[in-house]
Design a protein around this motif. Sequence first.
Motif, short mmCIF file in Angstrom:
data_model
loop_
_atom_site.label_atom_id
_atom_site.label_comp_id
_atom_site.label_asym_id
_atom_site.label_seq_id
_atom_site.Cartn_x
_atom_site.Cartn_y
_atom_site.Cartn_z
N SER A 35 -7.76 8.98 9.59
CA SER A 35 -7.41 7.69 10.19
C SER A 35 -8.55 6.69 10.12
O SER A 35 -8.33 5.48 10.07
N LYS A 36 -9.82 7.21 10.11
CA LYS A 36 -10.99 6.33 10.07
C LYS A 36 -11.42 6.01 8.64
O LYS A 36 -12.32 5.21 8.42
N SER A 37 -10.80 6.67 7.63
CA SER A 37 -11.28 6.56 6.25
C SER A 37 -10.74 5.35 5.51
O SER A 37 -11.21 5.03 4.43
N GLY A 38 -9.72 4.69 6.05
CA GLY A 38 -9.10 3.57 5.34
C GLY A 38 -7.91 3.98 4.51
O GLY A 38 -7.22 3.14 3.92
N ILE A 39 -7.65 5.28 4.42
CA ILE A 39 -6.49 5.77 3.67
C ILE A 39 -5.27 5.72 4.59
O ILE A 39 -5.31 6.22 5.72
N ILE A 40 -4.19 5.16 4.10
CA ILE A 40 -2.95 5.07 4.89
C ILE A 40 -2.17 6.37 4.67
O ILE A 40 -1.81 6.70 3.53
N ALA A 41 -1.91 7.07 5.73
CA ALA A 41 -1.27 8.38 5.57
C ALA A 41 -0.48 8.76 6.81
O ALA A 41 -0.80 8.34 7.93
N ALA A 94 0.83 -1.21 0.00
CA ALA A 94 0.00 0.00 0.00
C ALA A 94 0.87 1.26 0.00
O ALA A 94 1.94 1.29 0.60
N VAL A 95 0.38 2.27 -0.71
CA VAL A 95 1.09 3.55 -0.77
C VAL A 95 0.71 4.39 0.45
O VAL A 95 -0.48 4.54 0.78
N VAL A 96 1.71 4.94 1.14
CA VAL A 96 1.48 5.80 2.30
C VAL A 96 1.53 7.26 1.84
O VAL A 96 2.56 7.71 1.32
N LEU A 97 0.41 7.95 1.98
CA LEU A 97 0.35 9.36 1.57
C LEU A 97 0.93 10.25 2.65
O LEU A 97 0.74 10.01 3.85
N LYS A 98 1.64 11.28 2.22
CA LYS A 98 2.17 12.29 3.14
C LYS A 98 1.22 13.49 3.07
O LYS A 98 1.12 14.16 2.05
N ILE A 99 0.49 13.76 4.17
CA ILE A 99 -0.56 14.79 4.18
C ILE A 99 -0.22 15.86 5.21
O ILE A 99 0.18 15.56 6.33
N LEU A 100 -0.45 17.13 4.82
CA LEU A 100 -0.24 18.27 5.72
C LEU A 100 -1.58 18.99 5.95
O LEU A 100 -2.30 19.28 5.00
N ILE A 101 -1.89 19.26 7.23
CA ILE A 101 -3.11 20.03 7.58
C ILE A 101 -2.67 21.41 8.06
O ILE A 101 -1.89 21.53 9.00
N GLN A 120 -13.44 10.52 0.04
CA GLN A 120 -13.86 10.85 -1.32
C GLN A 120 -13.12 12.09 -1.83
O GLN A 120 -12.67 12.15 -2.97
N SER A 121 -12.97 13.08 -0.96
CA SER A 121 -12.29 14.32 -1.35
C SER A 121 -10.83 14.08 -1.68
O SER A 121 -10.29 14.64 -2.64
N ILE A 122 -10.14 13.25 -0.88
CA ILE A 122 -8.72 12.95 -1.13
C ILE A 122 -8.56 12.26 -2.48
O ILE A 122 -7.69 12.62 -3.28
N ARG A 123 -9.40 11.28 -2.76
CA ARG A 123 -9.28 10.56 -4.03
C ARG A 123 -9.58 11.48 -5.22
O ARG A 123 -8.90 11.44 -6.25
N ASN A 124 -10.62 12.32 -5.07
CA ASN A 124 -10.95 13.26 -6.14
C ASN A 124 -9.79 14.21 -6.42
O ASN A 124 -9.44 14.49 -7.57
N ALA A 125 -9.18 14.73 -5.34
CA ALA A 125 -8.10 15.71 -5.48
C ALA A 125 -6.89 15.09 -6.18
O ALA A 125 -6.29 15.71 -7.07
N ILE A 126 -6.52 13.87 -5.78
CA ILE A 126 -5.34 13.23 -6.38
C ILE A 126 -5.61 12.88 -7.84
O ILE A 126 -4.76 13.11 -8.72
#
Length: 783
Positions: free
Chosen positions: A25-31, A2-9, A117-123
């Motif tokens: 963390s609850k969305s299933g996306i590894i980051a 799995a790809v680990v995304l590097k995310i900044l808030i 959904q927003s993360i996938r749309n943005a990428i």
Amino acid sequence: MAVVLKILIIDDDKIDSITISRSISKSGIIAEVDSVFSADEGIEKIQSLKYDLIFLDYMMPDTDGISFLKKVRESGIETPIIFVTSQGDEKIASQAILSGASDYIPKTLLTPDGISQSIRNAINLHDSIKLRKDTELALKVNANRLLEAQKLAKIGSWEINLINNEAYFSDEFFTIFEVENQAIASVDFFKSFFTDAKDLALYENNLDHVKNTNAEVQFQHSITSKKGTLKYINVFIKCLNDGNGKPCKILGTIQDISEQKRTEAELIKAKELAENAVVIKEQFLTNMSHEIRTPMNGIIGFARILESTNLDNDQKQSVEAIKKASHNLMFIINDILDFSKIEANKMTFEAVNFSLSKTVNYVIELLFLNAKEKKIKLLSNIDPNINDDLIGDPTKLSQILMNLVGNALKFTEKGYVEMVVTEMLETESDSLIKFSVIDTGIGIPEDKIDSIFESFNQASNETTRKYGGTGLGLTITRKLVELQGGKITVISVVSKGSEFSFSLKFKKTQKGTASNTKLKNTVIAPDFLKDKKILLVEDNELNQLLAMKVFGKWNKEIDIAANGKIAIEKITNNDYDIILMDIQMPEMDGNELTRFIRTKMGDKSMIPIIALTAHATVEEEKRCLHNGMNDYLSKPYDFNVLLEKLHLNLIENKGNLILPPDLTTHEMTIEKLVNFNYLKDFADGDDTFIKDMVSIFLEKTPQTMALILESNKNDDIKTLKEEIHKLKSSISLLGIIKASESVNSIEKELEINPLGLKRKEEVIHLNEICQLAIKELELVEEY
């Protein structure tokens, strides 16, 4: 793997940052998630580390999200950015997308599903945009000069063959519609870009029209391009006939005029800004009036008190000089305020019964001493055949005549000033009256006559230096005449004199109707004050001392409260018969205090209240009465008028207080303020998370509300917007609906009338809600 995304808030609100991180963390996306709380920290992070995705808040203390977004894009950083807004604001969202955001998400949708959904749309969008940019770059390299010229002109062409319905579109047509020119050209393809049914109907009607008439037609319509851009198109179409005269082909050109439309929209916005500037200027002039009138009230008042004491001749002359200078300054202040009201189209006129002769004679009497001092004859000549009982605005008429006669006296060194009143036309119901003011003064050069009516202007600089004045008197006079349907004219000869004339139409009173002139000389004895208990609420020490001196002349002692809080304490502990209320005070202003008395003080709520205010405007008087006051008196006030107001409200109108229908308290039930349903759903059974959110609210909200109240009081609009924005997420998360509604009202007022009273009152209402919500949360043990 799995790809680990590097995310900044990047978000200055800790609650929002925690919420986003938790939802990821609850969305299933590894980051791997980093959080910063300011734009400066965000820039440092972006420049030092490579991120796959950034969540960016719309408003932060050191910048706004749009500006930060543009700065990031201008620096060449192409990282996908998801814009986080407080609510689903389409305007903010469109600004974000146009500035380079990959997506936007309202804070109300920061759920695991929404975040995922927003993360996938943005990428995906980022990858698509990158591919599109690479393709566009290749196309630009291979484009020829002709196509570049067509793009520069933004003009495309098209044609439709009416025999076989085939269509042709030029390359620039495809560019305007943001479509690759390999697309299949057809009429239906053209129509598919219409998003407005009316525009489509217009297009089809014009096609039919040119086929039937051979006319050339020009029209405009909007389209939505293939990429979703709203564009405005200017169209020319014409029909060609075959050898038999039958329509065979329609030719058309299109031009992208979106930039022109945007310019028009900006001009409309500029107009709105200019209108808002008028409101701000009016507020400034009102405040200026208060700041000048407050000390002037003391100067004029103490001069009158000194005048009634034993003075030698030198002292009398000094007191007289103080009075004259003070009254001259008051004329200047009144001119500026009248000018402001006229500019803002807020000048109103009465229609009351009045005596024409009494109004004219009143003006002559007031200015008689001025003429006597200059050894000038002041004359009046009223046609005896004029009906004396008329209907109109005697106050405005007196003001016009005062300005014209006073002006004539100012510029006349010898000879006379005469007011002549004649009747030009009479009907059964109306009378057209001409007023002329004639003087033997310095006169006005012919080329300067028009300019003397311009704002802040006089005939010459020498005139200004020698005679003084604001240059507003004649401007106001002309406007007052014109607003009543008249016109002012001037005849003048240098060194000979001038004649100012105007005519106004008045209704005639019916027989048996008594004249209702406002000019009164009745003096009331102060004996009725003997057993009355009076409270003055006034923060200015000079005006406190003046009031004590005035009531001392009437052998009456009064109580004084320096601010609203002290006043409430005194009213609670004493039985006052009447309250004299200053308006602009620290802690709690007069309007706020009056509303508190009327709604919160039980049997004390019906005490008569007279406003004593330096805000000498009709709007201020209406505001005072609307907030529950019985009467209004502007500073500086005449002692006899004050006595009349006291007599009216203590003796004549005793017990007749009627509160305005909308003067009601905000009723709030504590147990209904907080709704934990949304927070519980969001927390998904995590009680620790709920307690953390409540804890943060209880810790941060008092500080935030303190800043909101302070900025509200000081009209610090920038800080107020920022702090209100910070509060929105917390109250939404805790389901405090009343607070959310209040915040929406405040934000609306900040857009349309940022300095208005409604905004100030709504902020106070919001504070009441939040304080009750805090108490409720402190008492609730289980959530």
